[in-house]
Design a protein around this motif. Structure first.
Motif, PDB file in Angstrom:
ATOM      1  N   PRO A 235       0.946  -1.630  -0.188  1.00 54.04           N
ATOM      2  CA  PRO A 235       0.442   0.158  -0.066  1.00 54.04           C
ATOM      3  C   PRO A 235       0.705   0.974  -0.091  1.00 54.04           C
ATOM      4  O   PRO A 235       1.938   1.203   0.449  1.00 54.04           O
ATOM      5  CB  PRO A 235      -1.092  -0.091   1.622  1.00 54.04           C
ATOM      6  CG  PRO A 235      -0.118  -0.973   2.547  1.00 54.04           C
ATOM      7  CD  PRO A 235       0.826  -1.886   1.331  1.00 54.04           C
ATOM      8  N   ARG A 236       0.558   2.837  -0.219  1.00 47.78           N
ATOM      9  CA  ARG A 236       1.181   3.728  -0.834  1.00 47.78           C
ATOM     10  C   ARG A 236       0.452   5.028  -0.204  1.00 47.78           C
ATOM     11  O   ARG A 236      -0.513   4.486   0.755  1.00 47.78           O
ATOM     12  CB  ARG A 236       1.468   3.987  -2.033  1.00 47.78           C
ATOM     13  CG  ARG A 236       2.394   2.293  -2.798  1.00 47.78           C
ATOM     14  CD  ARG A 236       3.292   2.902  -2.263  1.00 47.78           C
ATOM     15  NE  ARG A 236       4.593   1.788  -3.095  1.00 47.78           N
ATOM     16  CZ  ARG A 236       5.222   1.037  -2.749  1.00 47.78           C
ATOM     17  NH1 ARG A 236       5.444   0.910  -1.745  1.00 47.78           N
ATOM     18  NH2 ARG A 236       5.834   0.325  -3.047  1.00 47.78           N
ATOM     19  N   GLY A 237       0.851   5.967   0.376  1.00 47.99           N
ATOM     20  CA  GLY A 237       0.452   7.179   0.840  1.00 47.99           C
ATOM     21  C   GLY A 237      -0.537   6.753   2.458  1.00 47.99           C
ATOM     22  O   GLY A 237      -1.263   7.444   2.441  1.00 47.99           O
ATOM     23  N   LEU A 238       1.021   6.298   3.309  1.00 45.82           N
ATOM     24  CA  LEU A 238       0.094   5.862   4.856  1.00 45.82           C
ATOM     25  C   LEU A 238       0.070   6.935   5.171  1.00 45.82           C
ATOM     26  O   LEU A 238      -0.117   7.159   6.528  1.00 45.82           O
ATOM     27  CB  LEU A 238       1.165   4.667   4.801  1.00 45.82           C
ATOM     28  CG  LEU A 238       1.598   3.757   4.239  1.00 45.82           C
ATOM     29  CD1 LEU A 238       2.290   2.461   5.061  1.00 45.82           C
ATOM     30  CD2 LEU A 238       0.369   2.955   4.034  1.00 45.82           C
ATOM     31  N   GLY A 239       1.575   7.757   5.433  1.00 48.81           N
ATOM     32  CA  GLY A 239       1.228   9.088   5.607  1.00 48.81           C
ATOM     33  C   GLY A 239       1.851   8.715   7.131  1.00 48.81           C
ATOM     34  O   GLY A 239       3.211   8.244   7.398  1.00 48.81           O
ATOM     35  N   ARG A 240       1.542   9.518   8.399  1.00 54.23           N
ATOM     36  CA  ARG A 240       1.902   9.184   9.802  1.00 54.23           C
ATOM     37  C   ARG A 240       1.696   7.288   9.986  1.00 54.23           C
ATOM     38  O   ARG A 240       1.694   7.866  11.174  1.00 54.23           O
ATOM     39  CB  ARG A 240       1.612   9.807  10.954  1.00 54.23           C
ATOM     40  CG  ARG A 240       2.186  12.035  10.328  1.00 54.23           C
ATOM     41  CD  ARG A 240       2.088  12.539  10.802  1.00 54.23           C
ATOM     42  NE  ARG A 240       2.959  13.964  11.298  1.00 54.23           N
ATOM     43  CZ  ARG A 240       3.679  14.158  11.213  1.00 54.23           C
ATOM     44  NH1 ARG A 240       4.573  13.471  12.255  1.00 54.23           N
ATOM     45  NH2 ARG A 240       4.324  15.346  10.998  1.00 54.23           N
ATOM     46  N   ALA A 241       0.875   6.894   9.569  1.00 55.75           N
ATOM     47  CA  ALA A 241       0.738   5.380  10.191  1.00 55.75           C
ATOM     48  C   ALA A 241       1.972   4.618  11.227  1.00 55.75           C
ATOM     49  O   ALA A 241       2.959   5.076  10.481  1.00 55.75           O
ATOM     50  CB  ALA A 241       0.673   5.030   8.947  1.00 55.75           C
ATOM     51  N   ARG A 242       1.114   4.053  12.174  1.00 49.86           N
ATOM     52  CA  ARG A 242       2.206   3.208  12.625  1.00 49.86           C
ATOM     53  C   ARG A 242       1.850   1.887  11.574  1.00 49.86           C
ATOM     54  O   ARG A 242       0.836   0.803  12.122  1.00 49.86           O
ATOM     55  CB  ARG A 242       1.574   3.343  13.559  1.00 49.86           C
ATOM     56  CG  ARG A 242       2.417   2.474  14.949  1.00 49.86           C
ATOM     57  CD  ARG A 242       2.160   2.361  16.265  1.00 49.86           C
ATOM     58  NE  ARG A 242       3.943   1.300  17.878  1.00 49.86           N
ATOM     59  CZ  ARG A 242       3.372   0.559  17.888  1.00 49.86           C
ATOM     60  NH1 ARG A 242       1.765   0.699  18.758  1.00 49.86           N
ATOM     61  NH2 ARG A 242       4.626  -0.098  18.878  1.00 49.86           N
ATOM     62  N   VAL A 243       2.537   1.512  11.367  1.00 49.05           N
ATOM     63  CA  VAL A 243       3.134  -0.028  10.713  1.00 49.05           C
ATOM     64  C   VAL A 243       4.094  -1.035  10.981  1.00 49.05           C
ATOM     65  O   VAL A 243       5.157  -1.269  11.689  1.00 49.05           O
ATOM     66  CB  VAL A 243       3.856  -0.068   8.507  1.00 49.05           C
ATOM     67  CG1 VAL A 243       3.698  -0.585   7.896  1.00 49.05           C
ATOM     68  CG2 VAL A 243       3.149   1.445   8.645  1.00 49.05           C
TER      69      VAL A 243
END
Length: 385
Positions: A235-243
């Motif tokens: 996936p792309r465009g995650l911003g500040r996501a916690r992954v």
């Protein structure tokens, strides 16, 4: 498990009464019976390598070893946890066994070396190299494994690194390996950790980057085709996501996210100490100055707070040592659902025949096909609430 030193209730970790797999097998029994029948002197430093669920050290701890030390060396967090639980269940003293990981310095001198042959020949090679300086001409060296686990290449490693090697007759489809250490043996240079360049057509900004792999990490000498397929469909465009890179291996999936998503917060986790060490070194090398991430050796997402994660990326294993099972994948998926925030997503890559779509629907209530080829699928499941 019944031995010459007592009967011990043993479980794997995590304990599950529905799990038909035992925490020991005929190879463990064969080795313990051999030690008892031959009266092997266990009064010095006894090092047990690759003891899968602690069956060997639990039995040995019940025998008064005298002034020596009993040491377990393991790459598995779950194996170490099972060992601690089995020792406590057997009534062993808290300090009965010194538990080391494969990343810890080994004992300086070993008088008895017991080796449970691992599935990974590379891990065996690395551990024998690391332990060779502690072995002396009087060291008793005995390996054990099921017949299907012991190959000519296995014996060659013992012989090349430690000394002359022979095998026993098979008992209940298990064998012993007997090695006589020689001071004149020249084991050569340990080839691990192994470094290689990712191929020029590797996706996700990884082309040509050099990565390091500790021995025993899945596909330690190349980029495996399942991970390559996953990298092409992240996936792309995650911003500040916690992954979370769950079951991270050498960490190339999480590294790809770090390179593409400069604001994302990364957590790498695996139950293998070798894997997490590899992932951390690869991240430090390629993620750029000032970029941070968490690295955890543990039981999946068991220690991650519920509802604290936006995205989980997972390439689950479908083997537990020599056993083929989807139990680990099911646990990973369930833990991911618990850790995800509402609206958070689990992305999984797997062989088509494993049927992960049905498992995800049972756990999440949904499963979406993101990409497929003749061998692999990438699936997405969303936590609805």
């Amino acid at each position: 498990m019944t031995t010459s030193w007592g009967t011990f209730p043993l479980t794997r970790c995590p304990a599950d009464p529905r799990d038909p797999l035992r925490a020991w097998d005929a190879a463990d029994e064969y080795l313990l019976n051999h030690l008892a029948e031959t009266g092997t002197d266990l009064s010095g430093t006894v090092a047990v390598v690759g003891d899968r669920w602690g069956a060997l050290v639990t039995a040995l701890a019940a025998k008064d070893p005298g002034p020596g030390e009993l040491v377990q060396i393991s790459d598995s967090y779950l194996g170490r946890t099972a060992t601690a639980e089995n020792l406590a269940r057997s009534g062993a003293a808290p300090d009965a066994v010194r538990m080391l990981t494969t990343q810890d310095p080994p004992p300086e001198r070993i008088d008895v070396l017991l080796v449970r042959v691992p599935k990974s020949l590379a891990l065996l090679e690395d551990q024998l190299h690391r332990l060779a300086p502690a072995v002396h001409e009087g060291t008793v060296v005995v390996g054990t494994g099921m017949v299907k686990e012991i190959h000519t290449s296995t014996l060659t490693l013992f012989e090349t690194i430690l000394g002359p090697t022979r095998t026993s007759l098979a008992v209940k489809k298990a064998r012993l390996i007997h090695t006589t250490p020689l001071a004149a043996t020249a084991p050569g240079v340990n080839p691990w950790p192994y470094r290689y360049e990712l191929p020029a057509d590797a996706p996700a900004g990884l082309a040509g980057r050099a990565v390091v792999n500790q021995a025993g990490v899945f596909c330690a000498d190349r980029l495996d085709i399942g991970t390559r397929f996953f990298l092409a469909h992240l996936p792309r465009g995650l911003g500040r996501a916690r992954v979370v890179d769950l079951g991270c291996g050498n960490g190339v999936v999480g590294l790809a996210v770090a390179l593409a998503e400069p604001e994302a917060e990364l957590l790498f986790t695996d139950e293998s100490y070798q894997a997490v060490a590899s992932a951390e070194e690869n991240f430090r090398t390629h993620a750029g100055p000032g970029r941070t991430a968490e690295f955890t050796v543990g039981d999946g997402l068991a220690d991650v707070a519920p509802g604290s994660v936006d995205l989980v990326l997972n390439n689950p294993p479908f083997h537990s040592h020599q056993a083929t099972t989807d139990r680990t994948a099911r646990r990973m998926f369930a833990e991911a659902r618990r850790a995800l925030r509402p609206g958070g997503e689990l992305w999984v890559v797997g062989n088509r025949h494993l049927g992960y779509h049905a498992t995800l629907r049972r756990i999440f209530g949904n499963s979406e096909l993101v990409a497929s080829d003749p061998k692999f699928v990438v699936l997405k499941a969303v936590k609805r609430s």
